[in-house]
Design a protein around this motif. Sequence first.
Motif, short mmCIF file in Angstrom:
data_model
loop_
_atom_site.label_atom_id
_atom_site.label_comp_id
_atom_site.label_asym_id
_atom_site.label_seq_id
_atom_site.Cartn_x
_atom_site.Cartn_y
_atom_site.Cartn_z
N ALA A 179 0.82 -1.25 0.06
CA ALA A 179 0.04 -0.02 0.01
C ALA A 179 0.81 1.13 -0.02
N GLU A 180 1.85 1.34 0.75
CA GLU A 180 2.93 2.39 0.95
C GLU A 180 3.68 2.61 -0.35
N PHE A 181 4.22 1.42 -0.86
CA PHE A 181 4.79 1.62 -2.23
C PHE A 181 3.78 2.04 -3.29
N GLY A 182 2.54 1.66 -3.55
CA GLY A 182 1.68 2.16 -4.40
C GLY A 182 1.33 3.61 -4.45
N ARG A 183 1.45 4.19 -3.03
CA ARG A 183 1.27 5.64 -2.67
C ARG A 183 2.37 6.51 -3.21
N ARG A 184 3.63 5.83 -3.11
CA ARG A 184 5.02 6.41 -3.61
C ARG A 184 5.06 6.58 -5.18
N MET A 185 4.66 5.34 -5.70
CA MET A 185 4.79 5.51 -7.23
C MET A 185 3.77 6.35 -7.90
N GLU A 186 2.55 6.44 -7.30
CA GLU A 186 1.51 7.27 -7.75
C GLU A 186 2.08 8.81 -7.84
N LEU A 187 2.58 9.05 -6.76
CA LEU A 187 3.40 10.40 -6.80
C LEU A 187 4.55 10.65 -7.69
N LYS A 188 5.46 9.68 -7.73
CA LYS A 188 6.58 9.74 -8.57
C LYS A 188 6.24 9.87 -9.95
N TYR A 189 5.55 9.04 -10.35
CA TYR A 189 5.01 8.95 -12.07
C TYR A 189 3.75 9.71 -12.32
N ASN A 190 3.31 10.44 -11.41
CA ASN A 190 2.10 11.26 -11.44
C ASN A 190 0.77 10.49 -12.04
N LEU A 191 0.64 9.33 -11.28
CA LEU A 191 -0.52 8.72 -11.55
C LEU A 191 -1.81 8.78 -10.92
N THR A 192 -2.75 8.36 -11.04
CA THR A 192 -4.21 8.35 -10.57
C THR A 192 -4.05 8.06 -9.12
N GLN A 193 -4.27 8.84 -8.02
CA GLN A 193 -4.18 8.23 -6.67
C GLN A 193 -5.52 7.92 -6.35
N VAL A 194 -5.26 6.37 -5.43
CA VAL A 194 -6.37 5.76 -4.80
C VAL A 194 -6.54 5.94 -3.41
N LEU A 195 -7.55 5.30 -3.09
CA LEU A 195 -7.61 5.18 -1.64
C LEU A 195 -6.59 3.77 -1.25
N SER A 196 -6.10 4.10 -0.11
CA SER A 196 -5.30 2.87 0.56
C SER A 196 -6.10 1.89 1.00
N PRO A 197 -5.88 0.66 1.20
CA PRO A 197 -6.46 -0.54 1.58
C PRO A 197 -7.22 -0.17 3.03
N ASN A 198 -8.25 -0.71 3.13
CA ASN A 198 -9.10 -0.19 4.25
C ASN A 198 -8.49 -0.28 5.66
N ARG A 199 -7.59 -1.15 5.77
CA ARG A 199 -6.82 -1.38 7.10
C ARG A 199 -6.17 -0.09 7.49
N PHE A 200 -5.90 0.59 6.43
CA PHE A 200 -4.82 2.06 6.53
C PHE A 200 -5.64 3.32 6.21
N LEU A 201 -6.97 3.09 6.30
CA LEU A 201 -7.56 4.27 5.79
C LEU A 201 -8.07 5.20 7.14
N SER A 202 -8.15 6.27 7.15
CA SER A 202 -8.54 7.21 8.13
C SER A 202 -9.92 6.77 8.39
N LYS A 203 -10.51 7.56 9.66
CA LYS A 203 -11.94 7.38 9.88
C LYS A 203 -12.86 7.85 8.81
N GLN A 204 -12.46 9.17 8.37
CA GLN A 204 -13.16 9.75 7.34
C GLN A 204 -13.16 9.15 6.01
N GLU A 205 -11.92 8.46 5.54
CA GLU A 205 -12.12 7.63 4.40
C GLU A 205 -12.73 6.37 4.71
N ARG A 206 -12.62 5.74 5.78
CA ARG A 206 -13.55 4.54 6.01
C ARG A 206 -15.02 5.07 5.84
N GLN A 207 -15.34 6.06 6.26
CA GLN A 207 -16.86 6.53 6.09
C GLN A 207 -17.21 6.70 4.71
N GLU A 208 -16.26 7.30 3.95
CA GLU A 208 -16.74 7.37 2.52
C GLU A 208 -16.71 6.17 1.75
#
Length: 286
Positions: free
Chosen positions: A147-176
Amino acid sequence: MIGKIVTGKSFRGCLNYLHEGRLQPTKELQQLEAAKKQAQVISFNQCFGDKKQLMKQFGEVRLMNPRLSKPVFHATISFAYADSNRLTIQDKADIATELAKAFRFEDNQYVAIAHADTKHEHLHIVANRIGYNGKTASDSNSYKRMAEFGRRMELKYNLTQVLSPNRFLSKQERQEQKTKPRLDNRKELLKQRLNTAIQSSKTMLDVKQLMEKHGYEVELGRGIAFTDQQHVRFKGSQVGFALATIEKKLKQQQNQQAKRQEVQPNTYLKRDREENEIKERKGMRL
């Protein structure tokens, strides 16, 4: 991008799948599956060659730690539809190199293979967890690390950012996430489309092709499974259509069609006899 990691026992099984697709029940289906994969090897590390040569090389190094039951590291990276054609082959090869460093098998054998058999681009990295020094690359916390690797690659290659897997979402993100379509809705949609596909088909190949037109990846072997465009996978039995059930329904439809074809000529003959009898009676009256 979405990443998934599994560890396995067989380099042969993994490499066969990546080059030829899932095992199919007939030669015809297997050829279609292999052609659909469009596998392209884009990078090698500490190994080289065709599928059989890679199996042999991975197997030889595996013997350096025969006690390890799962030496196969298999990562799948799927890119968002919006990122289609944004990455070059070299970019994907570089992402594979970055992954190897993140999981600390950069000095081990690994191969990166790109596939074009679905509507979204995806990349496979198969590595030997056992290095030439006999040490084993750890697979602990692979879910979080990917999950962490995916977020880094999205930023490095300017890719579409997706939500992290549920286990690592914030309370607000889980609600969404709760507002997203329920899993039951996916199952019901799959069930409806599969039922329609069966009614419109004569063979399993017909069913498979119709479901693929709806965007499902179809796994057909001893059983049957479907993966939708959001990477949600269901076995046929989960929606009431196990492989045996589908085959039975197709057979029933074939038998019903055959009976209708038998009955139809008999109906015409009966009608002709009745018309002739009416004509004969009219002639007798005259």
